[in-house]
Design an enzyme around this catalytic site. Structure first.
Site, mmCIF file in Angstrom:
data_model
loop_
_atom_site.group_PDB
_atom_site.id
_atom_site.type_symbol
_atom_site.label_atom_id
_atom_site.label_comp_id
_atom_site.label_asym_id
_atom_site.label_seq_id
_atom_site.Cartn_x
_atom_site.Cartn_y
_atom_site.Cartn_z
ATOM 1 C CE1 TYR A 1 -4.081 1.884 -0.344
ATOM 2 C CE2 TYR A 1 -3.346 2.956 1.887
ATOM 3 C CZ TYR A 1 -4.278 2.573 0.869
ATOM 4 O OH TYR A 1 -5.270 3.430 0.733
ATOM 5 C CE LYS B 1 -21.281 -19.638 -15.682
ATOM 6 N NZ LYS B 1 -22.055 -20.485 -16.409
#
Length: 444
Positions: free
Chosen positions: A45, A100
């Site tokens: 970060y 899915k």
């Protein structure tokens, strides 16, 4: 084929309710980089990540190298046509889209995220997906009603620089064609001689018709049937209202056959039904009118249009359904994980029919090597090596057609694809082994 009891047929539905509540969802996000100490946050970060951002500003394609975009697919639906349930809305579509994503990950090593959108406005749906492009390497459209789904797919394919695919169209078609290739070999019939009835003229069967023609079935030997009857050249109701069906009225049904399902099925070698969930939608007496060694694909979800044992008793030589608890499951899960694995690994700009046919033939060849017979015309999801072969076949087409942004040596790619898939499956096994994914019995 032995008849199943109602209890056996309903068991998956009962288990699904229990386990979905137990796990409160099927997917979650995990890290792929280490956190060795809190000092690493300065790398992953701020401030370190700013250097990566500046590099991507100079070259946006570096987002494929420095982020997981290269391996991430959005599973997009508005819930307007979910399985055989109809327009149930985005919230109710979420379990399907999570499923899915699970299959994408476990079978293809593809990271994906379900995005169920609260809109039934076609233009708005298109605009939302266009806005998502920078975050994903591909778009999988799912369970969108027709004819809107055709407009959404075609518009996004033209406007986005990442591959866009509609699994209910292309995915169903490529797996169905793979099954047909295996079935016609078993009954020793030729693609260019078989006569085909497609019952249901929705997104799936419309695309199946086109892909069957590309695979070698003669267009004039195919007849489609929707709720109003067969598609023929005098269906003026379709000329104005449904250009995709009207196109097929012009090129299929060489005999200009008129009538309903019974007439469409008579004297056919192959029946592919993707229509209303059954049973009772396809009648045994219609199967009896088909040609010798008939092939029946009854693929409505959650229940086929006719039970397999009924079709067999009526004379069908081969029967396929969309269910895993019967032989010959013709299910999209055999297609999209491997296809997208190949597409993403070479960063193909699109998915075209040639790639779909390559995937179909890879699935067929895989089953052929293992020995085709009446109860094995297509592989099962358990045969995970299939997805490697499918990925390589699709990647090779992308490379040959200069659609791959990342040219790869196929042997090198084979090792990478196998490693990515095995890593995804191994992570699940290890998470179960160490208790991070609890087994239901342990909690009970």
């Amino acid at each position: 084929m032995q008849k199943k009891t109602e209890k056996e047929l309903n068991q998956p539905l009962i288990e699904a309710m229990k386990l979905h509540e137990f796990y409160q969802g099927k997917i979650e996000m995990n890290l792929k980089c280490p956190v060795r100490s809190y000092q690493d946050f300065a790398i992953w970060y701020t401030p370190g990540v700013a250097e990566v951002c500046k590099a991507i500003v100079r070259d946006s394609m570096l987002s494929y190298e420095f982020t997981n975009r290269w391996n991430t697919v959005a599973v997009v639906s508005n819930g307007t046509r979910v399985l055989g349930l109809g327009n149930i809305g985005p919230e109710a579509a979420m379990p399907v889209m999570e499923g899915k994503a699970l299959l994408f990950r476990y079978l293809g090593g593809v990271d994906s995220w379900p995005l169920c959108l609260k809109t039934q406005n076609t233009a708005e749906l298109i605009q939302i997906v266009q806005s998502l492009e920078p975050s994903f390497g591909g778009i999988n459209l799912e369970d969108i009603s027709q004819p809107e789904c055709f407009t959404v797919l075609e518009t996004l394919q033209k406007s986005l620089n990442i591959p866009v695919w509609h699994d209910d169209q292309q995915g169903t078609a490529l797996v169905t064609v793979a099954g047909v290739l295996g079935a016609v070999e078993v009954v020793q019939k030729s693609l260019d001689k078989i006569r085909v009835a497609l019952i249901g003229a929705g997104a799936s069967n419309i695309r199946i018709a086109h892909l069957l023609i590309k695979a070698g079935v003669l267009a004039e030997n195919i007849v489609l049937c929707d709720r109003s009857g067969t598609l023929h050249r005098e269906r003026k109701d379709l000329e104005e209202n449904h250009p995709w069906k009207w196109e097929l009225c012009q090129i299929t049904n060489g005999d200009n056959l008129k009538g309903g399902k019974a007439e469409a099925i008579a004297n056919r070698d192959l029946l592919i039904a993707l229509s209303t969930p059954g049973p009772g939608v396809i009648k045994p007496e219609w199967i009896q009118t088909m040609n010798k060694d008939a092939i029946v694909f009854a693929c409505a979800n959650p229940n086929p249009e006719i039970w397999p044992w009924e079709a067999k008793e009526a004379g069908a030589k081969i029967v396929a359904t969309g269910r895993s608890d019967f032989p010959n499951q013709v299910n999209n899960s055999l297609g999209f994980p491997g296809l997208f694995r190949g597409i993403l690994s070479v960063q193909s700009a699109c998915i075209n029919d040639d790639m779909c046919i390559a995937a179909s033939r890879a699935i067929y060849r895989f089953a052929q090597k293992r020995g085709l017979h009446t109860d094995y015309i297509i592989p099962s999801m358990e045969e995970w090596q299939l997805f490697i072969e499918e990925a390589l076949a699709v990647a090779q087409v992308a490379i040959e057609q200069n659609l791959a942004r990342k040219k790869r040596d196929l042997e090198e790619l084979r090792k990478e694809v196998e490693g990515v898939i095995l890593r995804a499956q191994g992570m699940v096994k290890d998470l179960v082994k160490f208790g991070y994914i609890p087994l239901p019995l342990e909690k009970q």
